[in-house]
Design a protein around this motif. Structure first.
Motif, PDB file in Angstrom:
ATOM      1  N   ALA A 145       0.844  -1.194   0.000  1.00  0.00           N
ATOM      2  CA  ALA A 145       0.000   0.000   0.000  1.00  0.00           C
ATOM      3  C   ALA A 145       0.876   1.239   0.000  1.00  0.00           C
ATOM      4  CB  ALA A 145      -0.915   0.004   1.226  1.00  0.00           C
ATOM      5  N   GLY A 146       0.248   2.358  -0.346  1.00  0.00           N
ATOM      6  CA  GLY A 146       0.901   3.650  -0.220  1.00  0.00           C
ATOM      7  C   GLY A 146       0.315   4.401   0.963  1.00  0.00           C
ATOM      8  N   LEU A 147       1.008   5.404   1.428  1.00  0.00           N
ATOM      9  CA  LEU A 147       0.489   6.250   2.496  1.00  0.00           C
ATOM     10  C   LEU A 147      -0.168   7.482   1.888  1.00  0.00           C
ATOM     11  CD1 LEU A 147       3.205   6.226   5.318  1.00  0.00           C
ATOM     12  CD2 LEU A 147       1.004   5.036   5.254  1.00  0.00           C
ATOM     13  N   GLY A 148      -1.349   7.834   2.390  1.00  0.00           N
ATOM     14  CA  GLY A 148      -2.059   9.004   1.893  1.00  0.00           C
ATOM     15  C   GLY A 148      -2.785   9.702   3.013  1.00  0.00           C
ATOM     16  N   CYS A 149      -3.665  10.629   2.637  1.00  0.00           N
ATOM     17  CA  CYS A 149      -4.403  11.403   3.634  1.00  0.00           C
ATOM     18  C   CYS A 149      -5.755  10.779   3.954  1.00  0.00           C
ATOM     19  CB  CYS A 149      -4.578  12.849   3.175  1.00  0.00           C
ATOM     20  SG  CYS A 149      -5.426  13.015   1.595  1.00  0.00           S
ATOM     21  N   GLU A 150      -6.134   9.723   3.214  1.00  0.00           N
ATOM     22  CA  GLU A 150      -7.368   9.001   3.483  1.00  0.00           C
ATOM     23  C   GLU A 150      -7.242   7.588   2.940  1.00  0.00           C
ATOM     24  OE1 GLU A 150     -10.763  10.387   1.271  1.00  0.00           O
ATOM     25  OE2 GLU A 150      -9.482  11.263  -0.278  1.00  0.00           O
ATOM     26  N   LEU A 186      -4.442   2.999  -0.692  1.00  0.00           N
ATOM     27  CA  LEU A 186      -3.788   4.006   0.136  1.00  0.00           C
ATOM     28  C   LEU A 186      -4.292   3.863   1.566  1.00  0.00           C
ATOM     29  CD1 LEU A 186      -3.823   7.246  -2.074  1.00  0.00           C
ATOM     30  CD2 LEU A 186      -2.071   5.467  -1.909  1.00  0.00           C
ATOM     31  N   MET A 187      -3.381   3.974   2.512  1.00  0.00           N
ATOM     32  CA  MET A 187      -3.704   3.890   3.930  1.00  0.00           C
ATOM     33  C   MET A 187      -3.225   5.152   4.638  1.00  0.00           C
ATOM     34  SD  MET A 187      -2.516  -0.024   4.769  1.00  0.00           S
ATOM     35  CE  MET A 187      -3.449  -1.426   4.170  1.00  0.00           C
ATOM     36  N   THR A 188      -3.712   5.364   5.843  1.00  0.00           N
ATOM     37  CA  THR A 188      -3.231   6.490   6.641  1.00  0.00           C
ATOM     38  C   THR A 188      -2.487   5.968   7.869  1.00  0.00           C
ATOM     39  OG1 THR A 188      -5.195   6.689   8.037  1.00  0.00           O
ATOM     40  CG2 THR A 188      -5.216   7.880   5.928  1.00  0.00           C
ATOM     41  N   ILE A 189      -1.463   6.693   8.250  1.00  0.00           N
ATOM     42  CA  ILE A 189      -0.707   6.333   9.458  1.00  0.00           C
ATOM     43  C   ILE A 189      -1.636   6.274  10.667  1.00  0.00           C
ATOM     44  CG2 ILE A 189       1.083   7.120  11.050  1.00  0.00           C
ATOM     45  CD1 ILE A 189       2.541   8.334   8.623  1.00  0.00           C
ATOM     46  N   ASP A 190      -2.532   7.254  10.778  1.00  0.00           N
ATOM     47  CA  ASP A 190      -3.401   7.335  11.956  1.00  0.00           C
ATOM     48  C   ASP A 190      -4.347   6.147  12.072  1.00  0.00           C
ATOM     49  OD1 ASP A 190      -2.266   9.729  12.705  1.00  0.00           O
ATOM     50  OD2 ASP A 190      -3.801  10.968  11.769  1.00  0.00           O
ATOM     51  N   ASN A 191      -4.778   5.589  10.951  1.00  0.00           N
ATOM     52  CA  ASN A 191      -5.687   4.444  10.993  1.00  0.00           C
ATOM     53  C   ASN A 191      -4.961   3.113  11.169  1.00  0.00           C
ATOM     54  OD1 ASN A 191      -7.943   6.051  10.744  1.00  0.00           O
ATOM     55  ND2 ASN A 191      -8.153   5.746   8.539  1.00  0.00           N
ATOM     56  N   ILE A 192      -3.720   3.043  10.729  1.00  0.00           N
ATOM     57  CA  ILE A 192      -2.956   1.789  10.815  1.00  0.00           C
ATOM     58  C   ILE A 192      -2.335   1.607  12.196  1.00  0.00           C
ATOM     59  CG2 ILE A 192      -0.826   0.663  10.012  1.00  0.00           C
ATOM     60  CD1 ILE A 192      -3.098   0.174   8.170  1.00  0.00           C
ATOM     61  N   GLY A 208       7.148  12.595  -3.966  1.00  0.00           N
ATOM     62  CA  GLY A 208       6.245  13.722  -4.125  1.00  0.00           C
ATOM     63  C   GLY A 208       4.921  13.593  -3.392  1.00  0.00           C
ATOM     64  N   TYR A 209       4.699  12.479  -2.709  1.00  0.00           N
ATOM     65  CA  TYR A 209       3.426  12.265  -2.011  1.00  0.00           C
ATOM     66  C   TYR A 209       3.565  12.504  -0.509  1.00  0.00           C
ATOM     67  CZ  TYR A 209      -1.320  10.586  -2.878  1.00  0.00           C
ATOM     68  OH  TYR A 209      -2.684  10.509  -3.070  1.00  0.00           O
ATOM     69  N   GLU A 210       4.631  13.203  -0.117  1.00  0.00           N
ATOM     70  CA  GLU A 210       4.936  13.382   1.304  1.00  0.00           C
ATOM     71  C   GLU A 210       3.841  14.127   2.070  1.00  0.00           C
ATOM     72  OE1 GLU A 210       8.673  12.775  -0.937  1.00  0.00           O
ATOM     73  OE2 GLU A 210       7.023  14.223  -1.144  1.00  0.00           O
ATOM     74  N   GLU A 211       3.326  15.198   1.485  1.00  0.00           N
ATOM     75  CA  GLU A 211       2.319  15.982   2.210  1.00  0.00           C
ATOM     76  C   GLU A 211       1.080  15.157   2.511  1.00  0.00           C
ATOM     77  OE1 GLU A 211      -0.482  19.862   1.430  1.00  0.00           O
ATOM     78  OE2 GLU A 211       1.660  20.062   0.980  1.00  0.00           O
ATOM     79  N   TYR A 212       0.637  14.350   1.542  1.00  0.00           N
ATOM     80  CA  TYR A 212      -0.545  13.516   1.758  1.00  0.00           C
ATOM     81  C   TYR A 212      -0.280  12.484   2.852  1.00  0.00           C
ATOM     82  CZ  TYR A 212      -1.979  15.544  -2.692  1.00  0.00           C
ATOM     83  OH  TYR A 212      -2.314  16.424  -3.692  1.00  0.00           O
ATOM     84  N   ALA A 213       0.925  11.902   2.833  1.00  0.00           N
ATOM     85  CA  ALA A 213       1.273  10.918   3.855  1.00  0.00           C
ATOM     86  C   ALA A 213       1.306  11.554   5.247  1.00  0.00           C
ATOM     87  CB  ALA A 213       2.618  10.280   3.531  1.00  0.00           C
ATOM     88  N   LEU A 214       1.853  12.754   5.336  1.00  0.00           N
ATOM     89  CA  LEU A 214       1.915  13.448   6.622  1.00  0.00           C
ATOM     90  C   LEU A 214       0.531  13.873   7.099  1.00  0.00           C
ATOM     91  CD1 LEU A 214       5.103  15.638   6.045  1.00  0.00           C
ATOM     92  CD2 LEU A 214       4.915  13.633   7.530  1.00  0.00           C
TER      93      LEU A 214
END
Length: 271
Positions: A145-150, A186-192, A208-214
């Motif tokens: 998976a990738g990390l995202g904002c949702e 895509l997953m979020t750090i907060d949910n995992i 380039g996807y850093e902001e969404y991951a953060l």
């Protein structure tokens, strides 16, 4: 093949890819067409001082793969910094590729700590899984998976428009982006990561996807104040953008140093 430094030094770098192709063809009992059509994972097992690695054949031209194939370490200073500063908490490691950081991180993490690893490219993920098995790493939780904002489905581009594998440069994209793509979760750090876990480091190499991951980990960041390491240029929109200034720098984070292509931000509590 030519795994020792003693042998490597006698072979000019420009000849090594050709020698490798000749070696593979000579040792392969199948025709090239039969080999290409095999559903089996195509990879090379290589080793360095931290452990063993399953390097995907398709992207062995990439710098990280080349380092490992010749028993070297990719971004050694970044790994050394992570080992020295991981503390007692978990590590979030996104952009895992074939797991070139995993043996070093997992073997040097604190007792009871977990390495939360994320890799959206399916081939890279499968190779990273083998890397975990080779090294018997029981403290790694690896996600395809990738990390995202949702939490949602998206796409990851895995090769250039010309068909060349991107390897560790695979990135989350829109559906209309050029190149070969795969669907990815895509997953979020907060949910995992549960609120019971302490996170010491968030290290992102997500093209380039850093902001969404953060954004997807902002609650964890506010709760744990981990060291944040992002692979990005100083002129990146992430660092100069309003969201990063308000939500990360606004928490007291300051840029500490640059390591290889990474920028390290630490909170006031660690200065």
């Amino acid at each position: 093949m030519l795994r020792t430094k003693q042998l490597q030094k006698f072979i000019p770098k420009k000849w090594r890819p050709l020698i490798k192709k000749i070696y593979v063809k000579w040792h392969n009992p199948l025709s090239q067409k039969e080999y290409n059509e095999l559903p089996a994972l195509k990879c090379t097992i290589a080793y360095n001082k931290y452990g063993g690695y399953c390097v995907p054949e398709s992207s062995q031209h990439r710098p990280a793969a080349q380092k490992i194939l010749f028993r070297d370490v990719y971004e050694p200073k970044t790994i050394e910094y992570l080992i020295a500063n991981c503390g007692n908490g978990d590590i979030v490691h996104a952009g895992t590729y074939f797991g070139d950081f995993l043996p070093a991180l997992a073997k040097n993490a604190a007792q009871g700590a977990t390495i939360w690893a994320f890799e959206p490219n399916i081939e890279n993920y499968e190779c990273a899984n083998v890397t975990v098995l080779i090294n018997r790493l029981h403290n790694v939780v690896l996600h395809n998976a990738g990390l995202g904002c949702e939490d949602k489905n998206s796409y990851v581009v895995t090769s250039s428009p010309s068909g060349k594998a991107l390897g560790g440069l695979s990135k989350i994209v829109d559906n209309d982006s050029p190149g070969q793509k795969q669907t990815v979760q895509l997953m979020t750090i907060d949910n995992i990561i549960s609120t019971e876990r302490n996170v010491s480091v968030i290290q992102l190499d997500v093209e380039g996807y850093e902001e969404y991951a953060l954004k997807g980990g902002i609650a964890t960041i506010r709760r744990c104040l981990p060291i944040i390491i992002v692979e990005t240029s100083p002129t990146s929109e992430l660092i100069t953008g309003e969201w990063f200034r308000t939500n990360i720098l606004g928490l007291g984070y300051k840029q500490q140093q640059k390591i290889h292509g990474n920028i390290v931000f630490i909170p006031a509590t660690k200065r």
